[in-house]
Design an enzyme around this catalytic site. Structure first.
Site, short mmCIF file in Angstrom:
data_model
loop_
_atom_site.label_atom_id
_atom_site.label_comp_id
_atom_site.label_asym_id
_atom_site.label_seq_id
_atom_site.Cartn_x
_atom_site.Cartn_y
_atom_site.Cartn_z
N LEU A 18 4.65 19.62 10.49
CA LEU A 18 4.90 20.96 9.96
C LEU A 18 3.67 21.47 9.21
O LEU A 18 3.28 22.63 9.35
CB LEU A 18 6.14 20.95 9.04
N GLU A 494 -18.30 12.49 -10.38
CA GLU A 494 -17.12 11.95 -9.69
C GLU A 494 -17.18 12.02 -8.17
O GLU A 494 -16.14 12.07 -7.50
CB GLU A 494 -15.83 12.64 -10.20
N CYS A 653 -4.55 19.96 -18.09
CA CYS A 653 -4.48 21.31 -17.53
C CYS A 653 -3.02 21.74 -17.43
O CYS A 653 -2.12 20.98 -17.75
CB CYS A 653 -5.16 21.42 -16.18
N HIS A 704 -10.01 27.93 -10.60
CA HIS A 704 -9.24 28.07 -9.35
C HIS A 704 -9.73 29.25 -8.52
O HIS A 704 -9.34 29.41 -7.38
CB HIS A 704 -7.76 28.22 -9.67
N1 GLN Z 1 -11.88 14.82 -14.36
C1 GLN Z 1 -11.09 15.45 -13.37
C2 GLN Z 1 -11.93 16.44 -12.58
O1 GLN Z 1 -12.79 17.03 -13.13
C3 GLN Z 1 -9.89 16.16 -13.99
C4 GLN Z 1 -8.93 16.67 -12.96
C5 GLN Z 1 -7.66 17.26 -13.53
O2 GLN Z 1 -7.56 17.55 -14.69
N2 GLN Z 1 -6.66 17.44 -12.72
O3 GLN Z 1 -11.74 16.64 -11.41
ZN ZN Z 2 -7.62 19.87 -15.28
#
Ligand code: GLN
Ligand code: ZN
Length: 764
Positions: A18, A494, A653, A704
């Site tokens: 889906l 990261e 968040c 975002h």
């Molecule tokens: N350290 C993570 C990042 O920067 C934090 C992600 C999150 O808060 N969801 O991607």
């Molecule tokens: Zn976040």
């Protein structure tokens, strides 16, 4: 025979068919007819599978193109005005998609409806929107068509629909003040006649039982909402259909009184989350009402202890006879489809696991046990299952002596750091940062090259050495970039992480990962939660090499990045053989060692992300404190081994803080960064009112969106922040990590952010 039934089946398909069709349709690569065909084929397959498993009826109405609450809102014609829906035209599939995502292959784009978490799950529903005096009508036919569809395939059908009170409770509108606003109950006058019409249509289709989901009955319900149940169900009972009122996710507590003499044909309770609910509901049931016992967990992936469950069910069977039904605890939407499709897990681990398909098999076995009708093969299956569970209880893989020894003396570990006022001085001396220090939340854009390198390394196409070199090159680029932009506290970016929980889970003992264990999170998005099956153990340092490599490249402080213990727990399937708090403490011990190793390696700023901290709150306020106590304890356990001059950050968040401020303060992070830009810093009111003493980085722009934020706008936002909190406690940073952004907008945005900080310093 004891009736077995199901509350809902995962709709995505074992191969996420889906998802693929939806995304192709949205991208204009698939016709609507082809999408409709995918849905139809999936429904047929899932009904067939459930009917072959021996269910008395198949659920219809659990399928959704995006979300089951949105399906229902559109069926009722509850489409907000901005979508330009004509009053008497049917609501189209593309309008449903516009409500969910703001745009669709046809129709004018408009602001999407809000999405929020479904009770305490990781599933998200589309929030219904109401205006006072609005009208409702049957505006989509697909549910009735699906009933026909299932009947044509030879199935006995039990439609599944959201109850009017749950649907109203979950919705919002400018005229209403939050979920509990009793003003929404005035909409019942217009709503109930449409429910009556829906039920009449089912009746005409030859339906006997309808499952009406009213999970709000497990929440703290104001008196007016409790009282409304009588009126609603007296009305709906006129339909002549048998209504099964389904509750799940918790006990009904005082709401059980609502059920007394309620004119319905039966009640479903979640006997996994709330075993006591069985007796409580049984005690108020009338002579002909059915009790549906949800005894197979719809929220986790463990095999059921059939013998123990049988002991619970036998007295109920003796008392209720045919009026006892059995089922999973809730819809199976929250578990993956089939363990058999896992090829990467070993046989022992697989023998402990049960996904949707296996859960239905378990239900069938329980029915056989309860009715004494098990055949030879069934008996063998029960024995095999019980043997696997015994093995799991005694396994060395689940119980690690080293972890047990640490847990036995966990109370002696110190969680208290020196008072903040004192250690912040040590940190100031050590780090020597300017006023309004700037930083980011951790991740930088994850380019195709990064993803390819990770995939090739995992697949064996890239050697360890080549992978390390590729990641180091990426880190170097990210460090130089941050220096150029002028940030104060840097991160390594990261790049090595596909997911903030999976990355650490793969390096810890006690975790397992599926290949296909997808669970719908929202719309076409699925997550694959790791499985914590045994004692959690840190096998080796997990992030130290990357962070110290980054630090070796620069004079500026590099922030070490970890995922906090509560978030690791929340976003995994957690073992069911010990309290969640204990599993969380094991995670905390592993992280504590990692934090110490980072400090040893010369990293003096360390962040533990806890975006899921608030998510862990139980459904009932009365249960909050117990959770908060252990969650805070776990964070402190993870972070308290360091010296005064090492600075601990945390990040959260999409959270509200008002009612949990004491716990946020008790976590005692030196710096907390939060998402605030979209709320114009209003979220900081909670910190102001609480007189939050530690440092805080209110996000100054929304990551975002690809839009580049304006410098003056960020200066103004920080001005709002400084009205609420002393300026010398404020940091300047984006809302969240940047991994989904592109490099160009990231550079422009961070340059503007640093300019904003410079302006703030000049003005101070
Ligand atoms: N350290 C993570 C990042 O920067 C934090 C992600 C999150 O808060 N969801 O991607
Ligand atoms: Zn976040």
């Amino acid at each position: 025979m004891t009736i077995i039934h199901n509350l809902g089946f995962p709709r995505m398909g074992e191969q996420r068919e889906l998802k693929r069709s939806l995304e192709a349709y949205w991208a204009g690569q698939l016709s609507q007819q082809e999408l409709l065909d995918t849905g139809k084929a999936l429904r047929a397959r899932h009904w067939d599978l459930q009917s072959k498993a021996g269910l008395d009826t198949v659920p219809v109405g659990d399928f959704a193109w995006y979300d089951q609450i949105l399906e229902w809102s559109t069926l009722l014609g509850a489409v907000p005005a901005r979508f330009g829906q004509a009053d008497n035209a049917p609501v189209s599939l593309d309008t449903l998609f516009r409500m969910a995502r703001g745009r669709a292959p046809s129709g004018r784009p408009a602001a999407a409806c809000e999405m929020t978490k479904w009770f305490d799950t990781n599933y998200h529903y589309i929030v219904p929107e109401f205006t006072p005096g609005q009208s409702f009508r049957i505006a989509r036919e697909c549910l009735f068509e699906q009933v026909d569809e299932a009947q044509a395939l030879g199935h006995k059908v039990k439609p599944v629909i959201p109850g009017p009170l749950t649907w109203l409770w979950l919705g919002k509108g400018d005229a209403y003040d939050g979920l509990a606003d009793v003003g929404k109950l005035a909409l019942l006058d217009a709503l109930l006649p449409v429910y009556e019409q829906v039920l009449a249509r089912f009746k005409a289709q030859g339906v006997e039982w309808v499952q009406i989901d009213e999970p709000v009955l497990v929440l703290d319900l104001p008196q007016e909402w409790q009282d409304a149940f009588r009126r609603v169900y007296q009305d709906l009972n006129q339909s002549g259909l048998k209504l099964l009122l389904a509750t799940y996710f918790d006990d009904l507590h005082e709401n059980v009184t609502v059920l007394k003499d309620l004119p319905i044909a039966g009640v479903h309770v979640d006997a996994v989350r709330a075993p006591a609910a069985l007796q409580a509901v049984q005690a108020v049931l009338g002579q002909d009402q059915v009790l549906s016992a949800g005894v197979i967990s719809g929220r986790d992936i463990w095999r059921t202890d059939l013998e123990k469950t049988l002991q619970t069910l036998e007295p109920l069977k003796a008392a209720l006879g045919e009026r006892l039904w059995i089922a999973p605890s809730c819809s199976l939407l929250h578990v993956p489809v089939n363990v058999q499709s896992e090829t990467g897990l070993d046989a022992e681990l697989k023998s402990w696991l049960s996904f949707a398909v296996q859960k239905l098999d378990e239900l069938k076995l329980l029915q056989g046990l309860l009715d004494g009708t098990l055949d030879e093969a069934g008996q063998q299956a029960v024995q095999a299952q019980q043997a696997a569970l015994r093995a799991r209880r005694e396994s060395r893989r689940t119980h690690n002596p080293a972890v047990q020894a640490q847990m036995a003396k966990i109370d002696q570990i110190k969680r208290q750091r020196t008072p903040f006022a004192q250690r912040i001085q040590a940190q100031r001396n050590k780090l020597n940062l300017p006023a309004f220090p700037t930083t980011t939340i951790g991740s930088f854009p994850q380019t195709t090259e990064i993803r390819t390198a990770r995939r090739d390394w995992r697949g064996g196409a890239l050697s360890d050495a080549a992978y390390e070199k590729a990641m180091q090159a990426e880190i170097e680029q990210v460090i130089r970039f941050q220096e150029r932009v002028g940030l104060d506290v840097l991160v390594h970016g990261e790049a090595e992480r596909n997911d903030m929980v999976e990355y650490f889970g793969e390096l810890l003992g006690g975790f397992a990962f599926t290949q296909n264990g997808w669970v719908q999170s929202y719309g076409s998005r699925c997550v694959k939660p790791p499985i914590i099956f045994g004692d959690v153990l840190r096998l080796a340092p997990m992030s130290v090499a990357w962070s110290s490599y980054a630090q070796s490249l620069t004079e500026r402080p590099v922030k070490g990045m970890l995922t906090g213990p509560v978030t690791m727990l929340q976003w995994s399937f957690v073992r069911d053989d010990q309290p969640r708090a204990d599993t969380c403490r094991q995670l905390a011990l592993a992280l504590r060692d990692e934090v110490s190793d980072l400090e040893q390696a010369g990293i003096h700023v360390i962040q533990l992300d806890e975006p899921a901290f608030r998510e862990g709150l139980p459904l009932r306020q009365g249960d909050w404190q117990a959770y908060l106590d252990w969650a805070v304890d776990c964070f402190r356990l993870s972070t308290s081994a360091v010296s005064d001059e090492t600075q601990i950050h945390t990040h959260m968040c999409y959270s509200e803080f008002n009612d949990i401020m004491q716990s946020i303060a008790d976590m005692d992070a030196d710096v907390i960064t939060i998402e605030t830009s979209r709320s114009n810093m209003l979220l900081l009111d909670a910190f102001e009112n609480f007189e939050y003493p530690n440092h805080i980085g209110p996000g100054v722009y929304d990551i975002h969106s690809p839009n580049v934020p304006d410098k003056d706008w960020m200066v103004r936002l920080m001005g709002e922040a400084a009205k609420r909190l002393p300026a010398d406690r404020l940091w300047v940073n984006p809302d969240c990590g940047l991994k989904t952004r592109g490099w160009a907008e990231t550079e422009a945005s961070l340059l503007a952010m640093v300019e904003a900080a410079t302006a703030l310093r000049a003005a101070a």
